[in-house]
Design a protein around this motif. Structure first.
Motif, short mmCIF file in Angstrom:
data_model
loop_
_atom_site.label_atom_id
_atom_site.label_comp_id
_atom_site.label_asym_id
_atom_site.label_seq_id
_atom_site.Cartn_x
_atom_site.Cartn_y
_atom_site.Cartn_z
N ILE A 85 8.50 10.69 -2.35
CA ILE A 85 7.03 10.49 -2.76
C ILE A 85 6.86 9.68 -4.14
N THR A 86 7.82 9.81 -5.12
CA THR A 86 7.93 9.10 -6.26
C THR A 86 8.21 7.67 -5.81
N LEU A 87 9.21 7.38 -4.89
CA LEU A 87 9.21 5.98 -4.50
C LEU A 87 7.89 5.32 -3.85
N LEU A 88 7.41 6.08 -3.34
CA LEU A 88 6.02 5.77 -2.53
C LEU A 88 5.35 5.32 -3.67
N HIS A 89 4.93 6.09 -4.50
CA HIS A 89 3.94 5.89 -5.74
C HIS A 89 4.64 4.48 -6.52
N ASP A 90 5.90 4.69 -6.80
CA ASP A 90 6.47 3.40 -7.62
C ASP A 90 5.98 2.15 -6.92
N ARG A 91 6.28 2.21 -5.48
CA ARG A 91 6.02 0.81 -4.71
C ARG A 91 4.50 0.69 -4.82
N ALA A 92 3.55 1.63 -4.63
CA ALA A 92 2.21 1.16 -4.58
C ALA A 92 1.42 1.09 -5.96
N SER A 93 2.28 1.17 -7.08
CA SER A 93 2.04 0.70 -8.37
C SER A 93 1.92 -0.72 -8.50
N ARG A 98 0.90 -4.16 2.72
CA ARG A 98 0.45 -3.00 3.26
C ARG A 98 1.26 -2.50 4.20
N THR A 99 2.44 -3.03 4.76
CA THR A 99 3.24 -2.41 5.43
C THR A 99 4.32 -1.83 5.06
N ILE A 100 4.45 -1.74 3.77
CA ILE A 100 5.74 -1.08 2.88
C ILE A 100 5.81 0.43 3.05
N PRO A 101 4.67 0.93 3.16
CA PRO A 101 4.90 2.74 3.31
C PRO A 101 5.42 2.81 4.96
N ALA A 102 4.95 2.00 5.75
CA ALA A 102 5.38 2.28 7.30
C ALA A 102 7.04 1.65 7.34
N THR A 103 7.40 0.91 6.58
CA THR A 103 8.48 0.49 6.53
C THR A 103 9.53 1.36 5.91
N ILE A 104 8.89 2.05 4.97
CA ILE A 104 9.96 3.09 4.17
C ILE A 104 9.84 4.12 5.10
N ARG A 105 8.86 4.72 5.98
CA ARG A 105 9.03 5.46 6.84
C ARG A 105 9.97 5.46 8.09
N ASN A 106 9.95 4.09 8.50
CA ASN A 106 10.82 3.50 9.70
C ASN A 106 12.28 3.74 9.22
#
Length: 122
Positions: A85-93, A98-106
């Protein structure tokens, strides 16, 4: 025939890289492989039927995540969901696609699958 050989060479090359990563993070698959007579050989097959290009792509996507995690925690893999979650927040900041969260999930799903993490088993 030559194409099949090239694809197999690519798969073998990235299987080696994946094996080393799984050993570095001490994934359950790596722990189980250590019980065999030839752990390194066993770990070469964890990618299963995935094409070499797929493994290459996931490893390429994995590297920035590992760099971030090592800088943040000193470890090469996530200990709990809060680090993800912290990684996702850092990337979002920062500016990111827009595909980064899905890439992280994959990538997470890929590592959980090949690493034989129980949480991913159905």
């Amino acid at each position: 025939m030559a194409r099949a050989r090239l694809e197999q060479e690519e798969k073998d090359r990235y299987a080696l890289e994946l094996r080393e990563f799984l050993k570095e993070i001490n994934a359950p698959a790596a722990q189980a492989a250590m019980l065999s007579a030839d752990a390194d050989r066993v770990l070469l097959h964890v990618s299963g039927a995935r094409r070499g290009s797929t493994v290459r792509q996931r490893l390429k996507q994995l590297k920035p995540m590992v760099r971030w995690l090592k800088a943040a925690t000193g470890r090469a893999w996530f200990k709990d969901k809060w680090e993800v979650i912290t990684l996702l927040h850092d990337r979002a900041s920062e500016p990111c696609g827009r595909t980064i969260p899905a890439t992280i999930r994959n990538v997470l799903t890929f590592v959980e699958d090949v690493g034989d993490y129980e949480e991913n088993k159905k």
